[in-house]
Every structure is written in C-alpha cells, then in structure tokens.
Design a protein around this motif. Structure first.
Motif, PDB file in Angstrom:
ATOM      1  N   SER B 165       0.671  -1.132  -0.155  1.00 52.41           N
ATOM      2  CA  SER B 165       0.255  -0.174  -0.030  1.00 52.41           C
ATOM      3  C   SER B 165       0.659   1.190  -0.001  1.00 52.41           C
ATOM      4  CB  SER B 165      -0.759   0.092   1.224  1.00 52.41           C
ATOM      5  OG  SER B 165      -0.990   0.861   2.079  1.00 52.41           O
ATOM      6  N   VAL B 166       1.918   1.367   0.880  1.00 52.36           N
ATOM      7  CA  VAL B 166       2.718   2.628   0.927  1.00 52.36           C
ATOM      8  C   VAL B 166       3.446   2.684  -0.330  1.00 52.36           C
ATOM      9  CG1 VAL B 166       4.812   3.473   1.798  1.00 52.36           C
ATOM     10  CG2 VAL B 166       3.252   2.486   3.283  1.00 52.36           C
ATOM     11  N   ASN B 169       1.149   3.927  -3.309  1.00 56.46           N
ATOM     12  CA  ASN B 169       0.947   5.281  -3.049  1.00 56.46           C
ATOM     13  C   ASN B 169       2.438   5.866  -3.516  1.00 56.46           C
ATOM     14  OD1 ASN B 169      -0.185   7.543  -2.052  1.00 56.46           O
ATOM     15  ND2 ASN B 169       1.347   7.511  -0.594  1.00 56.46           N
ATOM     16  N   TYR B 214      11.328   2.287   1.623  1.00 55.34           N
ATOM     17  CA  TYR B 214      10.388   2.415   2.695  1.00 55.34           C
ATOM     18  C   TYR B 214      10.675   1.300   3.713  1.00 55.34           C
ATOM     19  CZ  TYR B 214       6.370   2.366   5.682  1.00 55.34           C
ATOM     20  OH  TYR B 214       5.526   2.409   6.518  1.00 55.34           O
ATOM     21  N   LEU B 238      13.520   5.771   4.137  1.00 57.07           N
ATOM     22  CA  LEU B 238      12.698   6.167   5.296  1.00 57.07           C
ATOM     23  C   LEU B 238      12.709   5.148   6.332  1.00 57.07           C
ATOM     24  CD1 LEU B 238      10.582   8.228   6.425  1.00 57.07           C
ATOM     25  CD2 LEU B 238       8.797   7.380   4.710  1.00 57.07           C
ATOM     26  N   LYS B 239      12.871   5.195   7.371  1.00 55.48           N
ATOM     27  CA  LYS B 239      12.842   4.181   8.550  1.00 55.48           C
ATOM     28  C   LYS B 239      11.699   4.671   9.412  1.00 55.48           C
ATOM     29  CE  LYS B 239      13.594   0.971  11.600  1.00 55.48           C
ATOM     30  NZ  LYS B 239      12.227   0.923  12.041  1.00 55.48           N
ATOM     31  N   VAL B 240      10.699   4.050   9.251  1.00 52.61           N
ATOM     32  CA  VAL B 240       9.489   4.221   9.950  1.00 52.61           C
ATOM     33  C   VAL B 240       9.646   3.634  11.543  1.00 52.61           C
ATOM     34  CG1 VAL B 240       8.225   5.041   8.277  1.00 52.61           C
ATOM     35  CG2 VAL B 240       7.777   2.884   9.328  1.00 52.61           C
ATOM     36  N   ASP B 277      12.809  11.717   6.555  1.00 54.71           N
ATOM     37  CA  ASP B 277      12.001  11.807   7.508  1.00 54.71           C
ATOM     38  C   ASP B 277      10.321  11.571   7.307  1.00 54.71           C
ATOM     39  OD1 ASP B 277      13.557  11.970   9.622  1.00 54.71           O
ATOM     40  OD2 ASP B 277      13.648  14.059   9.936  1.00 54.71           O
ATOM     41  N   SER B 278      10.148  11.531   5.894  1.00 58.46           N
ATOM     42  CA  SER B 278       8.782  11.532   5.440  1.00 58.46           C
ATOM     43  C   SER B 278       8.664  10.993   4.061  1.00 58.46           C
ATOM     44  CB  SER B 278       8.185  12.837   5.722  1.00 58.46           C
ATOM     45  OG  SER B 278       8.655  13.827   4.389  1.00 58.46           O
ATOM     46  N   MET B 279       7.323  10.727   3.550  1.00 62.22           N
ATOM     47  CA  MET B 279       7.355  10.270   2.410  1.00 62.22           C
ATOM     48  C   MET B 279       7.829  11.122   1.246  1.00 62.22           C
ATOM     49  SD  MET B 279       4.584   7.249   1.635  1.00 62.22           S
ATOM     50  CE  MET B 279       3.178   8.303   1.798  1.00 62.22           C
ATOM     51  N   GLU B 280       7.386  12.615   1.640  1.00 59.03           N
ATOM     52  CA  GLU B 280       7.649  13.628   0.562  1.00 59.03           C
ATOM     53  C   GLU B 280       9.186  13.808   0.505  1.00 59.03           C
ATOM     54  OE1 GLU B 280       5.416  17.451   0.533  1.00 59.03           O
ATOM     55  OE2 GLU B 280       7.341  17.882   1.412  1.00 59.03           O
TER      56      GLU B 280
END
Lengths: 465, 465
Positions: B165-166, B169, B214, B238-240, B277-280
C-alpha cells in the motif's frame, strides 16, 4: 484603526491612474472592481472622460461623493501629489500599488510619502504592493489576470503578506486545496499600515476565523506581540530570515532590519502565535485552525487500516512532542469481542486491510465519547475490498465527536476526491499524507496551548463542530 | 543472489493460480504480463485448458520449459504444496502474492513455507505482497488495475517497500512528479528475500541510479548495513517506527521487531544511506539523487529574482546545517558593473522583479565556473514582465556547470510546467517550493558525505551532467 477598517471594507473606491490600456495595472484593477465590487467606483485619469463605461474624473477632488479608499497606480513620482489630494478630499486610506520606492533605493521618496499621508490623515497600504483581494466583498486589486491566477473562493482564512509574489503563490496553494479566504492583503514596503493594524481590524471581522501571516521583517515587535495577544483568533506565522544569512537577505529585500529573529519567534510564540517553518506548514496549519477547535492536550489516538501510514503518523507526532498512548484495557476489552484477533488494538488501532466502514464507526464512536484522548487522527486506506470510500466518508462526516478530528488519506482517485469533499464539508480537514495530518494536530495543540489554564469553555470561537 | 537476480529479470514466468475471473488477482496479473512481458509466460490452473488465449497447465511440473520465476496467487493453504512443486521443477524464485500468513497470526504456516522453499532451493518474495513492477522489462504484478493506479514510466529509481500500500502510493507520487522507475519490489512479510538481497542485485542493474527504501522492521541489521556499504549508488531510506509507540506499531504491523530504531538509523547513516523523515522527503531526495551528482561541501549559492523565496531557502539550508556564504568581493565587483544598484549581490543574489533571463545567465556563468560554491540553487520568480519562462528554461538547461544545480519555482501555469519539463529534461531537478529544493541540496550533500576523503574523481556514477 480609522483608515485601516475603511481600507478593508470600503463603500466607495477611487482608482487613481485608471487606464484604457488593457496592459496597464490601472485598467486591470478597474475592470476587476467593476465586475465584482458592489460599492461605488470612481476612475480617476486627467486625460479620459470615460473608461469601461464609467465616468472618469480628472482628479479625486472632482468626485462628487465620499471616497473611502483610493487605489493608486500612477508612476512613483506622481504618488505624493496624489496622496496630498486624497488628504484634501478626506480619503481615509490609500493602497499604493506603484513601485519605485525604498525597494529600489528611493527611501527618501518613501519617507516623504508617509509624511504627506500623515499630514492628510490618510493611512497607506504599500507602496510596491498587490493590495487587497476580498472575494466576499468583491474587492480585487490583484493585477495578475484570472487566467494566470485563478482566484480563491470566499472563506475564513485572512492572509497577510508584505510580498505580493509570495502572497499570490499562497493564494494559488489555497485554491488548489479548495480553501477559501476572507481577505488577502499584500502591503509591500509596509511604509505605514503593518500586521498589527491589520490584526486589530480582523479581530472584528466575523468572516475571519484564522489569520495567516507571511512575515519578513518586523518593525515594531512590541506592537505586533500586543496585537497577537489581544486577538482571540488563531494567528499562524511563517517568520522567514531566521539565521544570519537569512537576516541579511531580509534586510536587503525589504529594507527593514530583520534583527534577532530567534527572539522574535520566541516572543511571537509566547504571545500566542502558532509558529510554522515553511509555506506548506503555513497553509496546513491555517486549514486545520479554520476548521477545528484547538487541541487541549497531548494525547492522540490514531485509527487506521493501513499499518504503515499509522506508523508514519506516530513518528511525526512524537517528533513534535505529542503523545500516542497505549489503548486502555477497558477499550481493548470491548473491541476484542468484535474484531478478529489479528487486528491491532494498540494505538495506532490498525483494523488491517480486512476492515469495513462499520468497524471504523464502532472504534470512532468509542474514542469520540471517551476521556482518554485529546485528538483523533483517522487514516483510512482506500482502494481495498469492502471499503467503499463514500461509506467511509459518511462514517467520518457524521461523527459526533467531543474531540478535534483530523483525517488523512493518500489516494487521489475521483472517488476519494469526492470522499474528501464530503468529509471537509462537515468541517473535518483531510491531508494527503499522514505526516501532514499529524502536524496539523500539533498545530491545533499549539493554539490550544494559548488557552491552557483557562479551560475549554473559554475558547471563544464558534467552530463548526 | 541466485534466485533474486532471476526474480528481478526473468526470461520466463509462470502464473500459478491464473484465473479466468477478471475479479481475481490471478487474472489481473496474467493479463498485465501478457500485454507487457516480452519473455515466456505460463498460466497454471488445474481446472482450465486455456486462459486469455494462452495454453494453461495443470501444474508447473507440466511446463515443457525452464521457468525462472513463479508468481503465486493461490489461497494460503495451497501455497506450500505449490512451492514444493516449484522446487522440484527447479524454479529459482517465487513471488507469493497470497495473504493469510504471519500478518493474520499464521506464523507457523509462514515458517513452513520458508522451510519448504529452502529445501527446494526457491527464493521467496513475500508472502502477502504486491510483487514486482518493472515497466522497462514489462513485469507488472500490481493487482490494482491501471484505471485506479496509473503506472510510472521506466526510469532510474528502484523502489523497495515491504508494504504494497505504501509502495503503490509512492508509485503514484512518482508518477505525479513525472519520475520513472527501474524496478519496484513489494516483499510483504519479508519471510525470505529482504532489502540486502535486493540491494546486491540492484548494484549491478545499470538502469538503477538510486535505491529508495521504505523500511519498517529490520531483521538482520548487519547484513543490511553491509549491503549499503558495498553498493556504490545512493540509497535513500525512510525508516518508520522510530519512537516507542512507533516501534510498538511496527511490531504489531509486520510481526517483526522494530527494536532500537535510533541505533539502526545512526548505523544506516554511518553505512552511507541518506536518511529522510517523510514520504515527501523520500521522493524528493530520490529525485535529486537520480539526476544530480553528490554535493561535496556545505557552501550553497542562491540566485533568485524573488526575494522572499530566497530567504525561505536560506532558512531551510541553515536549518539543515548547510552554509550560505557571502558573495566574495571579486564576484560582486564584476556584477556591480552590470546591474542596477538596488539588485542585491549578497548571497542570495536577488536580481529583483526587474531582472531578465540574460542577467540570470551572467550570474550563473560566474558561479558555475567559480570555486566559491559547492552547489547552486536557482529560484526564478515567474509571471513578471520581461521574464519569459521558456527563455529562463533555456538559460538553466544549457548551463555547463561544475557544481550540482537544483531549481525551484512555485508557479503552476501551462508555460511554467513546460519550462520545468525542459529543465528536468536536461537533468536538473525542479521543486515546487524553495524549502523542498533546499532540502534536495542537503540530501545531495548527505550522499556526498559518504565520499568525503575520496575526492570527486572517485564518484562512481555516470550522472547525466
């Protein structure tokens, strides 16, 4: 505030430097006002009898009526003479669109302009500015044609920017996000009217729910802080020129000293302003504050069916100092009975790709009526089976919630755009990334901070929800 | 890497669970492969003779040819049996799209799957994943129809995401930004193949210039760090799940332990990854690194004609630890002769609303050939007189520059969109806000860091410029 109030809400406007040449500012502004403004309109031009079907006057002195506001679009070296006439005519305010003042080094001319305006009792917005755009009142001085700058709809955000270029770009951003504005004011060199004057007038403007300021230099910090302290509406500020090189750049761009930006920012925050770090944040914060009440505590609950997005939201919330507490056992006990064992009932509550809109409803009902959270972040993952975006929109928009709610979904299909419209129509803002939605909650909390100690009952706004 | 390389670049694919029902994954995937994949394609379904005009086999054992890759879309409880057959047939890799494993608590089934795959010498991507999308090779296992998920064009960004899903997107975001990808791999529960395996294969993929990850949980930190250290291409991560609540959410979402995220992030950065720090930011960094060489020092020069935007860029650069030095006197002396006195020659060099494209050319020529800066940020303010966006695009795209260049303009008209296309066509990325462009330079610097001490000559990539 005499003069500034008239400038923002005039019954009559004179366009000085009105022109028959469609390429000229004096034509574009007159034409826009003619098609939108419901008050009286007087074109002034010594060498024309009629422009766009309106009788034209040689000087403002000849207008047989009270003029509240003059819009001035004559060359810089004629502005002072025109301002003198405005004073003699009793005009309370003038927007000076003309450039050619301090911004190109003509400081002396600008000082003389202010001096003459003071003598005549005329408040000046500008010079070197784009003036006022108020779609509700039909005031439009933006001399960029609508084909190039499609206009925002009327709404509840007041936007203040010295810079016409940054300001009009922000208008474009607001429009793309389908947000409306009450008033936009670009005041250019800020020779006279400044943010504090405008805040004092906007305090009484019922259409305005939030004031959004793009701030370069501050001339009189104490006045600005006091105006922010006085106003009982959220004020969102992007203060640029924060570092040494940034201050240097502000000084050379606006001719004003940026000075000690860090101190200003601390003082602005202390006065109750919501401080943001970029244009995107400025818009995002304004959107949230124009729709939702303040968040009065740090505890945020996240409801999602897309695990990854929930985690991104947690990261951003905690980065901003917000708290994502564990779900209390009594709530988990209730949910456990209803859901499959692989749903994650911890916060973020993750209903997985097998969830239904009804399951969202159940969780949201419980959270909305509980005392365990201060705000709710809903992150539906669209585009999966048994999960109709319209049904989800219906669930979210019909919530009766005691707490502020913010939504994010990342899809951009025709159907999800419609869902977004429905949810935002109910007063709940939707953001296109979980991080931006999380930040929006933080900004609502930042505004809530200024009410801490007073209690929610004291919050003065009649928000929609 | 045996198996993983075959999975990413197969000569033949078997679709196990191919279906005649257009609502089924086994139909959608087969149909897409049929219309795009240039290798051999074998549908497998025990109860069909033919699907979409292709001869259908009852089992993979019956296929009269070598099969490099199996795509599995049968119910979870049939997957193990199918994997055994793949092993017997000598298939080197299988993408298991089927869900119903660890993500719903069936850990034991997943362990047995891995065990059987190991016995048979089959590498597994998945289960519970969206598999591989490689537009250049015509591989498309995304079971979301193109109407709902318009596909990206071929390009140089490889995108890795456990989450389908990520990941999808992000594909949408890349497409909206007109960026192309080499390969997208969604590996779901990551039961076998992980980021380290994929990095090792992508190291040799000449189409891939940057690897974008991601990352939720890390299973074997040391392997991942070593793979990043080995690869001589930028890896953006991007490490969440960074904080306590975030780690809790990762643990419950992927079933893997997130553990000590801060340590992981520090180690990833140490290994040479660019951390965002973010998808953007993930997309913005990948865009910059796919187009421009690394930035080898902290000194950034900004050239603009829109003061406010220059200041926003300065703020963001300094927030990130970059430096915006003063313009050296010898450069100012040259420019002073050419420009009006109110142009600001300090850095940001602000040519004001009176500037022309030729004046940009003059300043950029000097900076491009000077040793005073490590990167150049160009922020043209469009929509002003004598400043044709096409001419500006020509000036920027024809620059011969020794230093990395990033551009930002905030306008969104048909003309500026065309200008953006021209500039990006020349290998220079354009961002829609000055802050994002400033951050892009910081990300180029972050990658440059990993070459510090080696010197520019050692940078291994053949970037476009």
């Amino acid at each position: 505030m005499v003069g500034v109030a008239e400038a923002l809400n005039p019954r009559s406007i004179a366009v000085i430097g009105a022109s028959r040449n469609p390429e000229k500012i004096g034509y574009v502004v007159l034409k826009q006002l003619l098609s939108k403004f419901r008050g009286k309109l007087y074109p002034i031009n010594p060498s024309a009898d009629e422009i766009l079907g309106l009788k034209c006057y040689k000087s403002i002195m000849e207008v047989p009526d009270v003029v509240d506001l003059a819009v001035i679009a004559v060359p810089a070296d004629h502005v002072i003479e025109v301002i003198k006439e405005c004073g003699a005519k009793g005009v309370k305010a003038a927007v000076v669109l003309s450039s050619g003042f301090a911004e190109i080094g003509n400081r002396e001319l600008e000082e003389r302009l202010v001096e003459e305006a003071r003598k005549g009792g005329v408040r000046i917005i500008g010079p070197n500015c784009m003036g006022i755009f108020d779609p509700g009142r039909g005031i439009d001085m933006l001399f960029v044609k609508e084909e190039l700058l499609p206009r925002c709809k009327p709404g509840s955000i007041a936007l203040l920017s010295q810079s016409g270029s940054v300001g009009t770009n922000m208008l474009s951003m607001l429009r793309r996000m389908n947000l409306g504005i009450s008033t936009f004011v670009s005041y250019g060199n800020k020779a006279d009217v400044d943010e504090a004057d405008l805040l004092d007038v906007l305090a009484d403007d019922e259409r305005t729910r939030v004031i959004t300021i793009y701030l370069e230099g501050v001339r009189d910090g104490r006045r600005l802080m006091n105006a922010i302290r006085r106003i009982r509406k959220p004020v969102v500020v992007l203060k640029v020129g924060r570092s040494e090189a940034g201050e240097r750049a502000v000084a050379s761009h606006t001719g004003s000293l940026a000075g000690s930006s860090r101190l200003y920012i601390a003082a602005l925050r202390q006065a109750g302003a919501v401080i943001v770090d970029s244009m995107e944040e400025l818009i995002d914060a304004s959107k949230a504050l124009s729709m939702q009440p303040p968040v009065m505590g740090k505890r945020v609950f996240i409801v999602t069916n897309g695990g990854g997005y929930g985690i991104m939201a947690v990261d951003e919330l905690e980065r901003r100092g917000m708290v994502v507490p564990k779900t209390p056992d009594e709530i988990k006990a209730v949910l456990k009975k209803e859901f499959p064992p692989y749903y994650s009932l911890e916060n973020p509550i993750d209903l997985t790709a097998n969830s239904t809109p009804d399951q969202y409803r159940m969780v949201l009902d419980i959270l909305c009526n509980s005392e365990v959270c201060d705000a709710i972040l809903v992150i539906p993952l669209m585009g999966i089976p048994n999960f109709d975006p319209m049904e989800v929109a219906e669930v979210i928009s019909s919530m009766k919630c005691k707490r502020p709610v913010v939504v994010s979904f990342v899809s951009h299909t025709e159907e999800t755009d419609k869902a977004k419209e429905i949810i935002e129509g109910s007063g709940i803002p939707v953001y296109e990334s979980p991080e931006r939605a999380a930040r929006a909650i933080y900004f609502l909390y930042e505004y809530g901070r200024s009410y801490s100690g007073r209690g929610e009952a004291d919050i003065p706004h009649s928000y929609r929800r």
